[in-house]
Design a protein around this motif. Sequence first.
Motif, short mmCIF file in Angstrom:
data_model
loop_
_atom_site.label_atom_id
_atom_site.label_comp_id
_atom_site.label_asym_id
_atom_site.label_seq_id
_atom_site.Cartn_x
_atom_site.Cartn_y
_atom_site.Cartn_z
N ALA A 1 28.82 9.17 -34.97
CA ALA A 1 30.02 9.51 -34.42
C ALA A 1 29.84 10.51 -33.44
O ALA A 1 30.05 10.29 -31.89
N ARG B 1 39.19 13.39 -20.98
CA ARG B 1 38.89 11.84 -20.94
C ARG B 1 40.62 11.41 -20.72
O ARG B 1 40.49 10.17 -19.97
N SER C 1 28.67 7.81 -30.61
CA SER C 1 28.69 6.83 -30.27
C SER C 1 29.81 7.18 -30.72
O SER C 1 31.06 7.13 -31.41
N ARG C 2 30.84 6.18 -29.37
CA ARG C 2 32.48 6.05 -29.47
C ARG C 2 33.29 5.37 -30.93
O ARG C 2 34.51 5.46 -31.02
N ARG C 3 32.30 4.36 -30.23
CA ARG C 3 33.28 3.61 -31.84
C ARG C 3 33.28 4.11 -33.31
O ARG C 3 33.98 4.22 -33.86
N GLN D 1 38.13 18.66 -23.26
CA GLN D 1 37.53 16.99 -23.39
C GLN D 1 38.79 16.45 -23.68
O GLN D 1 38.67 15.20 -23.00
N GLU E 1 33.53 7.55 -33.56
CA GLU E 1 33.87 8.34 -33.73
C GLU E 1 34.96 7.52 -33.97
O GLU E 1 36.06 8.34 -34.77
N ARG E 2 35.77 6.65 -33.58
CA ARG E 2 37.01 6.57 -34.09
C ARG E 2 37.00 5.74 -35.09
O ARG E 2 38.02 6.08 -35.62
N GLU F 1 32.06 0.99 -23.48
CA GLU F 1 31.76 2.07 -23.46
C GLU F 1 31.30 2.70 -22.14
O GLU F 1 30.59 2.78 -22.72
N GLN F 2 31.62 4.12 -22.79
CA GLN F 2 31.57 5.23 -21.73
C GLN F 2 30.00 6.20 -22.45
O GLN F 2 30.34 6.17 -23.37
N VAL G 1 33.75 16.86 -32.18
CA VAL G 1 33.76 15.28 -33.01
C VAL G 1 34.82 15.20 -33.57
O VAL G 1 36.11 14.74 -34.20
N ARG H 1 45.88 4.05 -23.87
CA ARG H 1 44.21 4.23 -24.30
C ARG H 1 43.70 3.36 -25.21
O ARG H 1 44.10 2.48 -24.69
#
Length: 425
Positions: free
Chosen positions: A205, A287, A208-210, A283, A212-213, A424-425, A242, A389
């Motif tokens: 996580a 965002r 990777s934002r993915r 953060q 993290e979700r 994805e950033q 995170v 979002r």
Amino acid sequence: MLTTVQPLRHDQQTPACPPVLGLPSAPLVATRYRGLSLSSHFQPIFSIAHGRAVGYEGLIRARHADGTAEPPATLLAMPGNGRESLELDRTCRTLHVHNFARQATGQAWLFLNLNSQYLVSEQPDIGFTHNLLQSTGIAAHRLVIEIIESEVGDQAQLKRFISHFRELGCLIAIDDFGAGHSNFDRIWDLEPDIVKIDRRLIQDAGHSRRVERILTGMVSLLHEAGSLVVVEGVESEHEALVAIAANADMLQGFYFAKPQARINTGQSFANTFDSLLRGQQWQSVKRSADLRHYVRELEGLFQQAVANFAANQQFEQSSGLLFGDPRTARCYLLNEAGYQVSRNVYGAHYQQQMNARFAPLLCGDNANWSHKHYHYRALKQPGVIQISRPYLSVADSRMCITLSQTVRLGGTLYVFCCDLDWQEQ
């Protein structure tokens, strides 16, 4: 100076050990096992909200006579059968409880790993833990029994042992959740008080934002199941942030403290957690600002398109004003009830990227999107642009952001929607 305690067989009660609580000068104990010296180390587990350690996990350490360390995994692989493994498991637990009782720990929990595989297969006398607690003076409600649910095939027998520990007054934790063959159905079935997320998940996580979700969703599901969540293996500030953003309850890892034989209750972590919480808030603000920046240029075009539609009532023509920006994926019109009353209008550049595998979902005619945030938020603030979002669009299974705003034509209220492709950033 270490006091020596002999290893225990499965049918032995724990040796008498006075409950020396709150005396940091009390000597610790050690034991011998197959030529190795075994001792306890404790790693703190921190409550994010309280900014302090609320528990400590007991970890075994083994050394040869010359002082060289033997990895815990090697030690635990030494027994030749289930009964010997259970004896070693009990020896480790006995060592940890005695050493925990000899230190100033207040009301903190002691987390003890229990080899549930051998506990079930050997079906030993269940009075062992009760005797151990009585001999050390540790209250049962301060003991958290950690099990790895994926290790056990006999679920019914495992539940019986868990029921026994609960009757004693202990808490139950599932360890290493998210690794191997972990299943949520066992969470519903076992109803643990605490779930410890496997360290691999926070590591992934952190990059990777993915993931993290996924972590955020997992924490939410565990909370819905009635379990508190510990994220273990936190080794950096970023991973801590995170985990906090994912709404975890507790953290454990080298970033905060490494396991030590002596528990240091005098060290304050309040400033550390204050700083982390401020960092997480920053953060979150950043965002939101990044999202605003991403759509800033498109907001003007979107307002033009909405105004054009209000004047001319030509939805497809008005949508065309937005397709000059390559980020624009599709436009569609909803009525007040949430039903889609136009076809999806795509930009030529986006049509080339559409995936035929999702063809059954691409047509939105008469679909009802009243449950989506971009619809009800637009209705809640008429005439104001709403920016969602990032989320996964069911239309093509890609991440997107939706701009939405109400438009009134005569006596009818509509919601003009525009999806932007979100990489994805």
